[in-house]
Design a protein around this motif. Structure first.
Motif, PDB file in Angstrom:
ATOM      1  N   GLN A 161      37.465  16.840  14.665  1.00 32.76           N
ATOM      2  CA  GLN A 161      37.241  18.064  16.007  1.00 32.76           C
ATOM      3  C   GLN A 161      37.738  17.243  17.183  1.00 32.76           C
ATOM      4  N   GLY A 162      38.400  17.719  18.102  1.00 33.07           N
ATOM      5  CA  GLY A 162      38.692  17.177  19.216  1.00 33.07           C
ATOM      6  C   GLY A 162      38.992  18.242  20.176  1.00 33.07           C
ATOM      7  N   PRO A 163      39.379  17.544  21.354  1.00 36.33           N
ATOM      8  CA  PRO A 163      39.417  16.177  21.689  1.00 36.33           C
ATOM      9  C   PRO A 163      37.909  15.695  21.846  1.00 36.33           C
ATOM     10  N   LEU A 164      37.676  14.579  21.366  1.00 36.95           N
ATOM     11  CA  LEU A 164      36.348  13.747  21.544  1.00 36.95           C
ATOM     12  C   LEU A 164      36.538  12.526  22.454  1.00 36.95           C
ATOM     13  N   THR A 165      35.797  12.247  23.309  1.00 35.65           N
ATOM     14  CA  THR A 165      36.110  11.031  24.134  1.00 35.65           C
ATOM     15  C   THR A 165      34.867  10.400  24.598  1.00 35.65           C
ATOM     16  N   TYR A 166      34.943   8.862  24.690  1.00 38.82           N
ATOM     17  CA  TYR A 166      33.680   8.474  25.114  1.00 38.82           C
ATOM     18  C   TYR A 166      34.144   7.308  25.864  1.00 38.82           C
ATOM     19  N   THR A 167      33.274   6.597  26.569  1.00 41.31           N
ATOM     20  CA  THR A 167      33.779   5.428  27.421  1.00 41.31           C
ATOM     21  C   THR A 167      33.354   4.216  26.954  1.00 41.31           C
ATOM     22  N   SER A 168      31.640   4.208  26.359  1.00 40.30           N
ATOM     23  CA  SER A 168      31.093   3.038  25.914  1.00 40.30           C
ATOM     24  C   SER A 168      30.235   3.416  24.844  1.00 40.30           C
ATOM     25  N   PHE A 169      30.111   2.296  23.876  1.00 43.08           N
ATOM     26  CA  PHE A 169      28.995   2.659  22.745  1.00 43.08           C
ATOM     27  C   PHE A 169      28.392   1.383  22.408  1.00 43.08           C
ATOM     28  N   LYS A 170      26.920   0.917  22.827  1.00 41.00           N
ATOM     29  CA  LYS A 170      26.707  -0.443  22.416  1.00 41.00           C
ATOM     30  C   LYS A 170      24.922  -0.468  22.592  1.00 41.00           C
ATOM     31  N   ALA A 171      24.719  -1.478  22.148  1.00 38.25           N
ATOM     32  CA  ALA A 171      22.956  -1.667  21.870  1.00 38.25           C
ATOM     33  C   ALA A 171      22.669  -2.783  22.827  1.00 38.25           C
ATOM     34  N   SER A 172      21.385  -2.413  23.281  1.00 38.42           N
ATOM     35  CA  SER A 172      20.776  -3.728  24.099  1.00 38.42           C
ATOM     36  C   SER A 172      19.316  -3.672  24.202  1.00 38.42           C
ATOM     37  N   ALA A 173      18.676  -4.665  24.943  1.00 39.98           N
ATOM     38  CA  ALA A 173      17.280  -4.638  24.872  1.00 39.98           C
ATOM     39  C   ALA A 173      16.666  -5.491  25.881  1.00 39.98           C
ATOM     40  N   SER A 174      15.402  -5.131  26.358  1.00 41.06           N
ATOM     41  CA  SER A 174      14.736  -5.969  27.237  1.00 41.06           C
ATOM     42  C   SER A 174      13.727  -6.907  26.721  1.00 41.06           C
ATOM     43  N   PRO A 175      13.283  -7.970  27.378  1.00 37.63           N
ATOM     44  CA  PRO A 175      12.350  -9.022  26.543  1.00 37.63           C
ATOM     45  C   PRO A 175      11.179  -7.966  26.131  1.00 37.63           C
ATOM     46  N   LYS A 176      10.564  -6.952  26.822  1.00 37.46           N
ATOM     47  CA  LYS A 176       9.471  -6.504  26.398  1.00 37.46           C
ATOM     48  C   LYS A 176       9.760  -5.528  25.289  1.00 37.46           C
ATOM     49  N   GLN A 177      11.178  -4.844  25.271  1.00 35.94           N
ATOM     50  CA  GLN A 177      11.363  -4.345  24.222  1.00 35.94           C
ATOM     51  C   GLN A 177      11.330  -4.914  22.835  1.00 35.94           C
ATOM     52  N   LEU A 178      12.141  -6.126  22.861  1.00 42.56           N
ATOM     53  CA  LEU A 178      12.132  -6.880  21.827  1.00 42.56           C
ATOM     54  C   LEU A 178      10.835  -7.245  21.476  1.00 42.56           C
ATOM     55  N   ALA A 179       9.898  -7.608  22.190  1.00 41.28           N
ATOM     56  CA  ALA A 179       8.426  -8.089  21.861  1.00 41.28           C
ATOM     57  C   ALA A 179       7.662  -6.929  20.807  1.00 41.28           C
ATOM     58  N   LYS A 180       8.145  -5.672  21.094  1.00 40.73           N
ATOM     59  CA  LYS A 180       7.720  -4.509  20.520  1.00 40.73           C
ATOM     60  C   LYS A 180       8.468  -4.146  19.406  1.00 40.73           C
ATOM     61  N   GLY A 181       9.412  -4.767  19.113  1.00 40.43           N
ATOM     62  CA  GLY A 181      10.300  -4.592  17.754  1.00 40.43           C
ATOM     63  C   GLY A 181      11.389  -3.274  18.010  1.00 40.43           C
ATOM     64  N   LYS A 182      11.803  -3.338  19.354  1.00 39.75           N
ATOM     65  CA  LYS A 182      12.682  -2.044  19.751  1.00 39.75           C
ATOM     66  C   LYS A 182      13.909  -2.700  20.449  1.00 39.75           C
ATOM     67  N   PHE A 183      15.041  -1.802  20.626  1.00 41.43           N
ATOM     68  CA  PHE A 183      16.222  -2.073  21.237  1.00 41.43           C
ATOM     69  C   PHE A 183      16.724  -0.752  21.336  1.00 41.43           C
ATOM     70  N   VAL A 184      17.810  -0.395  22.360  1.00 43.33           N
ATOM     71  CA  VAL A 184      18.210   0.827  22.656  1.00 43.33           C
ATOM     72  C   VAL A 184      19.798   0.848  22.416  1.00 43.33           C
ATOM     73  N   VAL A 185      20.120   2.064  21.836  1.00 46.43           N
ATOM     74  CA  VAL A 185      21.560   2.391  21.560  1.00 46.43           C
ATOM     75  C   VAL A 185      22.035   3.339  22.529  1.00 46.43           C
ATOM     76  N   GLU A 186      23.036   3.227  22.919  1.00 47.21           N
ATOM     77  CA  GLU A 186      23.481   4.106  24.204  1.00 47.21           C
ATOM     78  C   GLU A 186      24.950   4.440  23.851  1.00 47.21           C
ATOM     79  N   VAL A 187      25.381   5.772  24.237  1.00 53.13           N
ATOM     80  CA  VAL A 187      26.856   6.235  24.400  1.00 53.13           C
ATOM     81  C   VAL A 187      26.968   6.713  25.539  1.00 53.13           C
ATOM     82  N   ARG A 188      28.206   6.470  26.196  1.00 56.59           N
ATOM     83  CA  ARG A 188      28.333   7.075  27.563  1.00 56.59           C
ATOM     84  C   ARG A 188      29.737   7.740  27.670  1.00 56.59           C
TER      85      ARG A 188
END
Length: 635
Positions: free
Chosen positions: A42-69
């Protein structure tokens, strides 16, 4: 910016797909959909970034965030989903529906609790569903490393082998480590029997250390031990790290068994050349005949690298069979090591011995491996007063063994006692033993004569027990027999000796029978009723009355009312002599004993005799007040 173009012919699409897989910039169609369904181009499909990240508080709770922009699609975006997993086989895979945060911006909050709490490198796959229902997978996978760095585990036993140091260095996990414990177990018992020791963090070096004494390990034996660090991550994950082994040395030594004294039947057990890095705390000899369950432990004597003990065969009933011996050492670190084992079989001729007393009443004398044929007799006498207590016994011989049982009370003197064995009247062996004075005292049951009749008495430490209520466990309404001796003013209660007659004197009481003018009638009667309080002549009142015959009762000394404070001292103080109008007066305690323990239809014999009875006549109590001090109502 990446773009996926729309093609309508399958042939052209397949060609472009092949070109992409060969290295072109055209995105590939996903080989696996999140829902294992076909993913259409299907197209056209575009995206600028796709990555995962986490803050220390999130990591301490066993979590991280994935974001597509910057995500957009010509045909519009209906839904964005993300498949997250860390296992190659995707066994911990979980699919999330992304939340649209703003135009072209989609986010998922990953929680490792949805992935079996597993650490590792996570991969994220994104699939977009456009408004026509077509699905497109982004050509790249995002990753996030939620792995544990195991660091290095080390274990060191000190030179004396009395303590072990366990250390974990360089370990890390996203979100941080909450605590570390070390699990230690003996290798041969397995991890189920682990001891747990908390580690202490050195904030400067980041090392976790636990130091423990070897004596604190629950396994009592030396050998190979296994230590493992257990990491408790702040995110809730726990992880056992690699095993590290250390060896606690045993103790070396040599065991020997030698005959010490043939006449005494003793053997010297000795262990020498003892050597242990942690030193020697205690040495024991474990000796058994047929089964280790019946083993006897002897504490060895001595110091340094040599210990010994002289054991007696009489500890094993004088057996001349095979013995097994182990030397067992408790080392300075608390671990117990079996140093050496051996066996021996005594080879003694005319082995004469006496066993320990049974209930301080009887002893057994035995001779084994008799060297001659013939009848066996034993002679026993004490060393004092020229054999004034010498007693001979005929033994029953079976093969090369003969034995007898004799009562300690047959000896008149304690101390050194001689035992001689004879075959057809010729002495073959004589030994001496020591018997303490306490062993010569009567203990237990004895049949003895009193006034021409045999009774069964109970003795404790040489004294005849005159109240057998507890010893015979006499309860309420028992089958007993009562004798009343008018001349001596005594009451004696008897119990049956099994199926024999009433020959066990249980207890005796001092009483008052009828005066000469109003005598208690002689004869044999049977009790038929009882009264807690009985109205008597006067009127007066007696407690715990048991009817014998006519107007005759066992009862307490009568008083003027139904009260514990109702007595005249002059009446009470005549107990032990004739004083009644025919009844058998007793103190409250004794009247209650008959009331409680003697069943109805108890046989009562009233007679005259100059003999006070097998238990004698108890002393009476004199009072000055108006109450009976034996009355349980006062206490």
């Amino acid at each position: 910016m990446m773009r996926v173009k729309k093609f309508f012919r399958q042939g052209i699409y397949a060609l472009l797909l092949a070109l992409f897989l060969a290295g072109t910039s055209i995105p590939a169609r996903a080989s696996e959909d999140i829902e294992a369904a076909e993913v259409s181009p299907q197209g056209p499909l575009t995206y600028t970034s796709f990555k995962a990240s986490a803050s220390p508080k999130q990591l301490a709770k066993g979590k991280f965030v994935v974001e597509v922009r910057g995500l957009s699609c010509d045909s519009g975006i209906k839904q964005v989903r993300m498949q997250v997993y860390s296992k190659t086989d995707k066994s911990n895979s979980h699919t999330y529906t992304a939340e649209k945060k703003s135009s072209g911006r989609y986010r998922v909050a990953v929680n490792i609790a949805n992935h079996k709490m597993q650490l590792g490198k996570y991969k994220i796959k994104v699939v977009v569903t456009d408004k026509d229902g077509e699905k497109i997978a982004l050509p790249e996978l995002a990753t996030y490393d939620f792995s544990l760095n195991k660091g290095t585990t080390s274990v060191k036993l000190n030179k004396a082998e009395k303590k072990v140091t366990m250390r974990l260095s360089g370990a890390s996990v996203p979100g941080g480590i909450e605590k570390v414990e070390f699990y230690v177990h003996a290798k041969k018992t397995g991890a189920k029997e682990s001891d747990v020791f908390a580690a202490v963090l050195d904030k400067k070096t980041g090392e976790y250390t636990a130091v423990t004494k070897i004596s604190k390990l629950s396994s009592s034996f030396p050998g190979t031990y296994v230590a493992r660090a257990k990491v408790y991550a702040a995110c809730g994950v726990t992880k056992l790290l690699d095993e590290q082994e250390f060896v606690v040395s045993g103790c070396d030594g040599k065991l020997s068994v030698k005959l010490a004294d043939e006449d005494a039947g003793t053997y010297r057990l000795k262990v020498s050349s003892l050597a242990s890095p942690s030193g020697i705390e205690k040495v024991q000899f474990k000796v058994w005949r047929d089964s280790k369950k019946n083993a006897v432990f002897y504490d060895a004597k001595g110091s340094g690298d040599s210990r010994s003990f002289t054991m007696k065969l009489t500890d094993f009933d004088g057996s001349l069979g095979k013995y097994s011996v182990q030397a067992i050492v408790t080392m300075g670190n608390g671990k117990v090591s079996t140093v050496a084992s051996d066996t021996f079989r005594p080879e003694l001729t005319d082995y004469l011995y006496m066993l320990k007393p049974e209930k301080n009443i009887t002893r057994k004398i035995c001779i084994k491996n008799i060297s001659r044929k013939g009848n066996i007799t034993f002679a026993v006498w004490s060393d004092k007063n020229g054999k004034d207590d010498l007693t001979s016994y005929k033994a029953v011989r079976k093969g090369d063994t003969a034995k007898i049982t004799f009562k300690n009370s047959a000896l008149k003197h304690a101390g050194k006692v001689y035992i001689a064995a004879y075959v057809n009247g010729k002495e073959i062996k004589t030994i001496s033993v020591k018997i303490p004075a306490s062993d010569l005292e009567k203990n237990g049951w004895y049949y003895e004569k009193y006034n021409g009749k045999v009774y069964k008495f109970y003795y404790k430490n040489g004294s005849r027990v005159k109240n057998l209520t507890k010893i015979l466990n006499i309860g309420n309404s028992e089958d007993l027999y009562i004798e009343v001796n008018r001349r001596c003013c005594t009451v004696t209660v008897f119990a049956r000796d099994g199926k024999k007659d009433y020959i066990i004197p249980v207890i005796s009481f001092a009483c008052s029978v009828g005066k000469a003018s109003t005598p208690t009638p002689r004869g044999t009667y049977y009790t038929d009723r009882k009264h807690r309080w009985k109205v008597l002549m006067g009127p007066s009142y007696g407690q715990y009355a048991t009817h014998v015959m006519g107007g005759v009762y066992f009862h307490s000394v009568a008083g003027s009312s139904r009260s514990v404070h109702n007595l005249r001292a002059s009446d009470y103080n005549r107990l032990g002599s004739p004083a009644s109008h025919g009844c058998i007066r007793l103190c409250v305690r004794d009247a209650k004993w008959i009331y409680d323990h003697c069943a109805l239809k108890t046989k009562v014999k009233i007679f005259d005799s100059s003999y006070k009875g097998p238990l004698g006549k108890p002393k009476t109590i004199k009072i000055s007040g108006n109450y009976d001090p034996t009355d349980p109502a006062l206490h």
